[in-house]
Design an enzyme around this catalytic site. Structure first.
Site, PDB file in Angstrom:
ATOM      1  CB  ALA A   1       4.220  -1.229  11.015  1.00 30.15           C
TER       2      ALA A   1
ATOM      3  CE1 TYR B   1      -3.649  -2.229   5.061  1.00 32.83           C
ATOM      4  CE2 TYR B   1      -3.012   0.009   4.455  1.00 32.83           C
ATOM      5  CZ  TYR B   1      -3.522  -1.233   4.107  1.00 32.83           C
ATOM      6  OH  TYR B   1      -3.900  -1.465   2.802  1.00 32.83           O
TER       7      TYR B   1
ATOM      8  CB  ILE C   1      -8.387   0.333  -4.604  1.00 35.93           C
ATOM      9  CG1 ILE C   1      -6.896   0.584  -4.909  1.00 35.93           C
ATOM     10  CG2 ILE C   1      -9.039  -0.532  -5.677  1.00 35.93           C
ATOM     11  CD1 ILE C   1      -6.578   1.277  -6.215  1.00 35.93           C
TER      12      ILE C   1
ATOM     13  CE  LYS D   1      -1.219  -3.749   3.100  1.00 27.35           C
ATOM     14  NZ  LYS D   1      -1.453  -5.047   2.426  1.00 27.35           N
TER      15      LYS D   1
ATOM     16  CB  SER E   1      -0.856   0.017   1.272  1.00 29.63           C
ATOM     17  OG  SER E   1      -1.436   1.287   1.462  1.00 29.63           O
TER      18      SER E   1
HETATM   19  P1  NAP Z   1     -11.121  -6.383   0.970  1.00 27.33           P
HETATM   20  O1  NAP Z   1     -12.096  -6.005  -0.095  1.00 27.33           O
HETATM   21  O2  NAP Z   1     -11.427  -6.080   2.394  1.00 27.33           O
HETATM   22  O3  NAP Z   1     -10.800  -7.953   0.807  1.00 27.33           O
HETATM   23  C1  NAP Z   1      -9.887  -8.541   1.688  1.00 27.33           C
HETATM   24  C2  NAP Z   1      -9.646  -9.962   1.251  1.00 27.33           C
HETATM   25  O4  NAP Z   1      -8.672 -10.547   2.129  1.00 27.33           O
HETATM   26  C3  NAP Z   1     -10.883 -10.838   1.366  1.00 27.33           C
HETATM   27  O5  NAP Z   1     -10.818 -11.840   0.376  1.00 27.33           O
HETATM   28  C4  NAP Z   1     -10.717 -11.474   2.752  1.00 27.33           C
HETATM   29  O6  NAP Z   1     -11.432 -12.712   2.908  1.00 27.33           O
HETATM   30  C5  NAP Z   1      -9.218 -11.709   2.744  1.00 27.33           C
HETATM   31  N1  NAP Z   1      -8.654 -11.847   4.078  1.00 27.33           N
HETATM   32  C6  NAP Z   1      -8.581 -10.919   5.067  1.00 27.33           C
HETATM   33  N2  NAP Z   1      -7.967 -11.435   6.144  1.00 27.33           N
HETATM   34  C7  NAP Z   1      -7.646 -12.719   5.839  1.00 27.33           C
HETATM   35  C8  NAP Z   1      -7.024 -13.776   6.541  1.00 27.33           C
HETATM   36  N3  NAP Z   1      -6.573 -13.632   7.789  1.00 27.33           N
HETATM   37  N4  NAP Z   1      -6.869 -14.960   5.908  1.00 27.33           N
HETATM   38  C9  NAP Z   1      -7.333 -15.142   4.634  1.00 27.33           C
HETATM   39  N5  NAP Z   1      -7.915 -14.171   3.915  1.00 27.33           N
HETATM   40  C10 NAP Z   1      -8.085 -12.985   4.518  1.00 27.33           C
HETATM   41  O7  NAP Z   1      -9.701  -5.703   0.703  1.00 27.33           O
HETATM   42  P2  NAP Z   1      -9.089  -5.058  -0.627  1.00 27.33           P
HETATM   43  O8  NAP Z   1      -9.416  -3.627  -0.615  1.00 27.33           O
HETATM   44  O9  NAP Z   1      -9.393  -5.896  -1.806  1.00 27.33           O
HETATM   45  O10 NAP Z   1      -7.541  -5.192  -0.270  1.00 27.33           O
HETATM   46  C11 NAP Z   1      -6.714  -6.202  -0.810  1.00 27.33           C
HETATM   47  C12 NAP Z   1      -5.280  -5.857  -0.496  1.00 27.33           C
HETATM   48  O11 NAP Z   1      -4.972  -4.584  -1.055  1.00 27.33           O
HETATM   49  C13 NAP Z   1      -5.002  -5.749   1.001  1.00 27.33           C
HETATM   50  O12 NAP Z   1      -3.731  -6.269   1.282  1.00 27.33           O
HETATM   51  C14 NAP Z   1      -5.039  -4.258   1.243  1.00 27.33           C
HETATM   52  O13 NAP Z   1      -4.270  -3.896   2.354  1.00 27.33           O
HETATM   53  C15 NAP Z   1      -4.450  -3.753  -0.045  1.00 27.33           C
HETATM   54  N6  NAP Z   1      -4.793  -2.364  -0.328  1.00 27.33           N
HETATM   55  C16 NAP Z   1      -6.088  -1.980  -0.502  1.00 27.33           C
HETATM   56  C17 NAP Z   1      -6.364  -0.633  -0.750  1.00 27.33           C
HETATM   57  C18 NAP Z   1      -7.766  -0.122  -0.957  1.00 27.33           C
HETATM   58  O14 NAP Z   1      -7.939   1.111  -1.036  1.00 27.33           O
HETATM   59  N7  NAP Z   1      -8.775  -0.958  -1.061  1.00 27.33           N
HETATM   60  C19 NAP Z   1      -5.314   0.287  -0.831  1.00 27.33           C
HETATM   61  C20 NAP Z   1      -4.015  -0.155  -0.650  1.00 27.33           C
HETATM   62  C21 NAP Z   1      -3.768  -1.479  -0.411  1.00 27.33           C
HETATM   63  P3  NAP Z   1     -13.032 -12.681   3.288  1.00 27.33           P
HETATM   64  O15 NAP Z   1     -13.729 -12.180   2.066  1.00 27.33           O
HETATM   65  O16 NAP Z   1     -13.377 -14.091   3.589  1.00 27.33           O
HETATM   66  O17 NAP Z   1     -13.159 -11.747   4.459  1.00 27.33           O
END
Ligand code: NAP
Length: 246
Positions: A156, A154, A187, A158, A141
């Site tokens: 830390a 978060y 996103i 990342k 991130s």
């Molecule tokens: P999201 O929509 O909340 O989806 C999170 C996904 O991770 C879901 O599939 C969830 O499973 C799974 N998950 C969470 N904890 C888990 C665990 N302990 N074991 C197995 N699976 C787990 O998140 P997202 O926005 O797509 O984010 C995806 C990645 O991008 C993350 O690493 C996030 O930090 C990073 N990111 C996101 C953004 C943003 O703005 N969205 C920005 C920067 C970085 P369930 O569906 O079963 O809960």
């Protein structure tokens, strides 16, 4: 050796992970993905992957649990064959200013968002080295690059992914294996859906392109990085963020 590619995506039930899983399936890869608890969302994603004519294995697996990760990989490889592409996308947030942050929220974010990446890399890298075939993309991130207030845990985790990936890239390069990081900005996923209008407007002020990105914006870069088109790119942190500066 079969030329069929087989990807493993963590957190593939929804959001960025689901988009990545679908994009790699469009690229012709068989796809395994894990998730935490959203079974229905996972089944929907698996269905869409299979409609693209590739195989899909999916199961719940807590990325923070090393033994569960090993079992998941064993089952996925028994079903699809050896994995050659790893995308670590699973992650969580538990935001709070540091002075208010419960210790368990620090631990939960580090466990799921950082140790989870170690667990999958640790479990798959040796096979990649033996077969001299494999590529890793870790989803970090911009918070891990610039730091973000109320996200010390978060940021830390990342930043940890960024450092770990650069170190691992050096370890694996002699085997012809590549490791890169994709660092998204804001996103449109469930993770950002809960932001208040005020926070959203403040966030938008930081984004020169004046929009949040889509999961597909991120998946497109992952698709490139895991392909042979990116054959000389390793150890890099690539931001998909509309030009953000935090
Ligand atoms: P999201 O929509 O909340 O989806 C999170 C996904 O991770 C879901 O599939 C969830 O499973 C799974 N998950 C969470 N904890 C888990 C665990 N302990 N074991 C197995 N699976 C787990 O998140 P997202 O926005 O797509 O984010 C995806 C990645 O991008 C993350 O690493 C996030 O930090 C990073 N990111 C996101 C953004 C943003 O703005 N969205 C920005 C920067 C970085 P369930 O569906 O079963 O809960």
């Amino acid at each position: 050796m079969s030329t069929q590619r087989r990807a493993l995506v963590t957190g593939g039930s929804r959001g960025i992970g689901a988009s990545v899983a679908l994009r790699l399936a469009q690229d012709g890869m068989d796809v395994a993905f894990c998730y935490r608890s959203e079974k229905e969302r996972a089944e929907e994603t698996a269905e869409r992957i299979r409609e693209l004519g590739v195989r899909c294995f999916h199961a719940p697996c807590d990325v923070a649990d090393f033994e569960a990760v090993q079992s998941f990989i064993k089952e996925a490889e028994a079903d699809l064959g050896p994995i050659d592409t790893l995308v670590n996308s699973a992650g969580i947030v538990r935001d709070n200013p540091l002075v208010l942050m419960p210790v368990e929220d620090w631990d939960a974010v580090i466990d799921a968002s950082l140790t989870g990446v170690f667990n999958f890399c640790r479990s798959l890298a040796f096979g990649f080295m033996k077969r001299k075939r494999g590529v890793i993309v870790n989803v970090s991130s911009v918070a891990g690059v610039y730091g973000n207030k109320a996200q010390t845990n978060y940021s830390a985790a990342k930043a940890g992914i960024n450092g770990m990936s650069k170190a691992l890239a050096k370890e694996l390069a002699p085997y012809g294996l590549r490791v890169n990081v994709v660092a998204p900005g804001f996103i449109e996923t469930d993770m950002t859906a809960g932001l208040t209008d005020k926070v959203r407007a403040q966030a938008m002020e930081l984004v020169p392109m004046r929009r949040f990105g889509t999961p597909e914006d991120v998946a497109e870069l992952v698709s490139f990085l895991v392909s042979d088109r990116a054959g000389y790119i390793t150890g890099q942190i690539l931001q998909v963020d509309g030009g953000i500066v935090l």
